[in-house]
Design a protein around this motif. Structure first.
Motif, PDB file in Angstrom:
ATOM      1  N   THR A  72      -5.122   5.940   2.772  1.00  0.00           N
ATOM      2  CA  THR A  72      -6.475   4.967   2.592  1.00  0.00           C
ATOM      3  C   THR A  72      -6.379   4.260   3.977  1.00  0.00           C
ATOM      4  OG1 THR A  72      -4.117   3.671   3.277  1.00  0.00           O
ATOM      5  CG2 THR A  72      -4.090   3.739   1.233  1.00  0.00           C
ATOM      6  N   GLU A 122     -10.192  10.261  -3.294  1.00  0.00           N
ATOM      7  CA  GLU A 122      -9.608  10.377  -3.095  1.00  0.00           C
ATOM      8  C   GLU A 122      -9.937  11.604  -4.412  1.00  0.00           C
ATOM      9  OE1 GLU A 122      -7.083  11.257  -2.638  1.00  0.00           O
ATOM     10  OE2 GLU A 122      -5.920   9.061  -1.918  1.00  0.00           O
ATOM     11  N   GLU A 128       0.688  -1.156   0.224  1.00  0.00           N
ATOM     12  CA  GLU A 128      -0.156  -0.058   0.853  1.00  0.00           C
ATOM     13  C   GLU A 128       0.134   1.269  -0.107  1.00  0.00           C
ATOM     14  OE1 GLU A 128      -3.165   0.165   2.900  1.00  0.00           O
ATOM     15  OE2 GLU A 128      -3.439  -2.117   2.217  1.00  0.00           O
ATOM     16  N   LYS A 188      -1.321   8.736  -0.677  1.00  0.00           N
ATOM     17  CA  LYS A 188      -2.701   8.418  -1.206  1.00  0.00           C
ATOM     18  C   LYS A 188      -3.443   7.977   0.657  1.00  0.00           C
ATOM     19  CE  LYS A 188      -4.277   5.353  -3.774  1.00  0.00           C
ATOM     20  NZ  LYS A 188      -3.982   4.837  -4.599  1.00  0.00           N
ATOM     21  N   GLU A 247     -11.023   5.163  -4.897  1.00  0.00           N
ATOM     22  CA  GLU A 247     -10.405   5.547  -5.183  1.00  0.00           C
ATOM     23  C   GLU A 247     -11.308   7.359  -5.950  1.00  0.00           C
ATOM     24  OE1 GLU A 247      -6.611   6.773  -7.197  1.00  0.00           O
ATOM     25  OE2 GLU A 247      -7.125   5.235  -5.874  1.00  0.00           O
ATOM     26  N   ASP A 306      -6.358   2.755   5.874  1.00  0.00           N
ATOM     27  CA  ASP A 306      -4.956   2.031   6.850  1.00  0.00           C
ATOM     28  C   ASP A 306      -4.308   3.457   7.245  1.00  0.00           C
ATOM     29  OD1 ASP A 306      -5.480  -0.572   7.033  1.00  0.00           O
ATOM     30  OD2 ASP A 306      -4.320  -1.057   5.321  1.00  0.00           O
ATOM     31  N   TYR A 351     -13.600   2.966   2.003  1.00  0.00           N
ATOM     32  CA  TYR A 351     -12.747   4.101   1.243  1.00  0.00           C
ATOM     33  C   TYR A 351     -12.689   4.406  -0.336  1.00  0.00           C
ATOM     34  CZ  TYR A 351      -7.821   5.534  -1.234  1.00  0.00           C
ATOM     35  OH  TYR A 351      -7.487   5.767  -2.421  1.00  0.00           O
TER      36      TYR A 351
END
Length: 325
Positions: free
Chosen positions: A69, A116, A47, A67, A90, A71, A88
């Motif tokens: 994420t 994102e 990741e 990015k 993209e 996590d 989450y």
């Protein structure tokens, strides 16, 4: 089960701060095998996490991915329930749309939906919200407060206070709030908030709060028609700001304010909101659906309604309007 192991692994690294954790320590903390720990560490590396591994010491995280994420948000998160469940994506049409679907599926309170990029982000009155990839925070938060329907708009003001406190903490900048839902830096908009309901006539099922924060955009990332009115934390501070760190900070401040609100009502939130308000004491133009009112802003009522005093001394209560300083 796999996602729970991942959450516990990141909590362990969060609590360890800069210390190393051995594979055996991690396995005991999480309650799984050392092989499972190793597999999850490899997934973190894929990741974009950088982990330092030292023989006889163990592992520690030294760099997180650019990015956002789920996590990365969890690493360092100190809340009890806000942001503990993360959805989450993209790229999405709108995080609000996903939040409405998840709220109807009865996901836990405090769930956040983060993307994102939003292809059709929106603000108040269905205005388009510009949400370019990898630059800002485009998220929605699901709440289930036991409050009357009429009090739901107060959570917009609470959210604004939490966002200001998070921006202050992460940047040292001093943003201001323009009623009801805009946050400004040097007179330019950096944050918008949109509150929507799932409710019956007498009962709230869920409140979905959309938050858009311009974090690392450069001036050229904004279309020409908004370059004079919009800005970002990067433009104002001239430094890249950690988006995951800002989400963690917002979640922490929001949870503290939300619990205070549920316990003591809106009054303590009102005091904080007015301390950050750009408009108190200033002459404003409020455009409602039926009229335009010009007056001096006296503050907000205990319900969160804006009070404007016109030049004849009449005090107008503004429930919804476009505000121009």
């Amino acid at each position: 089960m796999q996602s729970e192991i991942r959450k516990e692994l990141l909590d362990a690294f969060t609590n360890a701060r800069e210390d190393f954790l051995s594979g055996q320590q991690l396995a005991e903390l999480i309650g799984c095998s050392r092989t499972a720990v190793w597999k999850h560490i490899e997934e973190l590396r894929k990741e974009g996490f950088e982990l330092e591994a030292v023989r006889k010491k163990g592992y520690r995280i030294i760099k997180t991915p650019e990015k956002i994420t789920a996590d990365e948000i969890r690493l360092g998160l100190t809340t009890e329930f806000i942001g503990r469940n993360i959805h989450y994506e993209e790229s999405v049409e709108s995080t609000q749309k996903i939040a409405h679907r998840l709220a109807a599926e009865d996901v836990p309170e405090g769930t956040i939906i983060i993307a994102e990029e939003q292809r059709s982000g929106k603000g108040r009155m269905n205005r388009k919200w510009h949400s370019p990839k990898y630059t800002g925070i485009w998220m929605s938060l699901i709440l289930r407060p036991n409050i009357p329907l009429t009090k739901a708009p107060q959570l917009t003001l609470l959210t604004a206070v939490a966002a200001v406190q998070a921006i202050e903490e992460m940047t040292g900048l001093n943003p201001e709030i323009k009623w009801p839902n805009d946050i400004l830096l040097n007179g330019k908009k950096i944050t918008g908030i949109l509150t929507e309901l799932q409710a019956e006539a007498d009962r709230i099922h869920s409140i979905i709060i959309g938050i858009g924060i311009n974090v690392n955009q450069k001036k050229e990332d904004f279309s020409e028609d908004i370059q004079e009115t919009a800005s970002s934390l990067f433009i104002e501070k001239e430094e890249v700001v950690s988006r995951a760190g800002l989400i963690r900070s917002f979640s922490k401040h929001f949870e503290k304010l939300y619990l205070l609100y549920l316990e003591q009502g809106f009054f303590p939130i009102k005091i904080l909101w007015e301390s950050y308000a750009i408009s108190i004491g200033k002459v404003l133009k409020a455009r409602t659906l039926t009229s335009t009112i010009v007056g001096r802003a006296l503050g907000i009522t205990d319900e969160g309604v804006l009070k404007l005093e016109d030049d004849t001394g009449v005090i107008h209560h503004i429930y919804s309007a476009d505000i121009e300083l």
